[in-house]
Design a protein around this motif. Structure first.
Motif, PDB file in Angstrom:
ATOM      1  N   CYS A   7       1.876   1.462  -5.848  1.00 29.79           N
ATOM      2  CA  CYS A   7       1.621   1.195  -4.438  1.00 29.79           C
ATOM      3  C   CYS A   7       1.695  -0.306  -4.177  1.00 29.79           C
ATOM      4  N   ARG A  14       8.134  -2.904  -6.136  1.00 25.86           N
ATOM      5  CA  ARG A  14       8.104  -1.522  -6.645  1.00 25.86           C
ATOM      6  C   ARG A  14       9.322  -1.244  -7.528  1.00 25.86           C
ATOM      7  N   ALA A  33       4.339   4.300  -3.131  1.00 23.64           N
ATOM      8  CA  ALA A  33       3.722   4.193  -1.812  1.00 23.64           C
ATOM      9  C   ALA A  33       3.796   2.746  -1.365  1.00 23.64           C
ATOM     10  N   ALA A  39      -0.772   5.811  -0.400  1.00 25.75           N
ATOM     11  CA  ALA A  39      -1.370   5.852  -1.740  1.00 25.75           C
ATOM     12  C   ALA A  39      -2.306   7.052  -1.865  1.00 25.75           C
ATOM     13  N   MET A  53      -1.814  -0.473  -8.091  1.00 31.75           N
ATOM     14  CA  MET A  53      -1.897  -0.774  -6.663  1.00 31.75           C
ATOM     15  C   MET A  53      -2.185  -2.243  -6.355  1.00 31.75           C
TER      16      MET A  53
END
Length: 210
Positions: A7, A14, A33, A39, A53
């Motif tokens: 995320c 990413r 995400a 997420a 994340m």
């Protein structure tokens, strides 16, 4: 096989993480995400063992996303990968349920090591975070003013320190110019400074920007 969800609001980040993790036979990226809401949807799908994340996202902060995820899925391992130095958030996020905290400037291999560690239900504590925890347990020193800023105030502070205008920040952060100006005023008050150049000097002397 460790199933990992990524995320981050930057597609290039990413993509880079996905490419790097694909080189390790025991790790597989099973979902992506770009914000906190996605997420949570990713976690609900149930196809991940570890969520990697960021905490700085435009619509919902990673801090809020972490709280929401851990409230619903307390056993999920959430590994924070942030552009902010550990001193800003690491200890607080670990208390909120994060399984580990890494700075984006860390060695890529450390990310894989951390993923493997938290996938086994353990915490991943880097050397720098361990020092912070030790200082906190011992009482530590008086916290510098910038550590008392909220997450959004810190974001505004660092962007201003790097020379961004209020207008460009408002657009990038999906906020109104008035709201960003209000955050700027709060930051100046909390840090007891009077101008953007003061913010830049403060950030540089405290090692927050180069």
């Amino acid at each position: 096989m460790i199933r990992v969800g990524i995320c981050d609001d930057h597609a290039v980040v990413r993509a880079g993480l996905k490419q790097y993790l694909s080189e390790h036979v025991d790790v597989r990226v099973t979902g992506e995400a770009c914000n906190g809401v996605q997420a949570l949807e990713l976690v609900r799908a149930g196809d991940i063992d570890v969520l990697l994340m960021d905490i700085s996202m435009p619509d919902q902060s990673g801090v809020d996303a972490l709280k929401a995820i851990k409230a619903r899925f307390p056993d999920l391992s959430v590994l924070i990968l942030s552009g902010f130095p550990e001193a800003h958030y690491a200890t607080n996020l670990l208390r909120l349920g994060a399984s580990g905290y890494l700075n984006k400037e860390c060695d890529p291999e450390e990310i894989v090591k951390a993923i493997r560690t938290v996938s086994m239900g353990r915490k991943y504590i880097s050397q720098s975070v361990a020092m912070l925890l030790a200082e906190g347990a011992a009482g530590g020193l008086e916290r510098p003013p910038h550590e008392l800023l909220s997450e959004r105030e810190l974001q505004v502070f660092l962007r201003l320190a790097k020379g961004e205008t209020v207008g460009s920040m408002a657009e990038a952060m999906f906020l109104s110019v008035k709201t960003v100006s209000t955050y700027r005023t709060r930051v100046l008050e909390k840090l007891k400074l009077s101008s953007n150049s003061d913010l830049t000097y403060y950030a540089m002397t405290n090692g927050l920007i180069q």
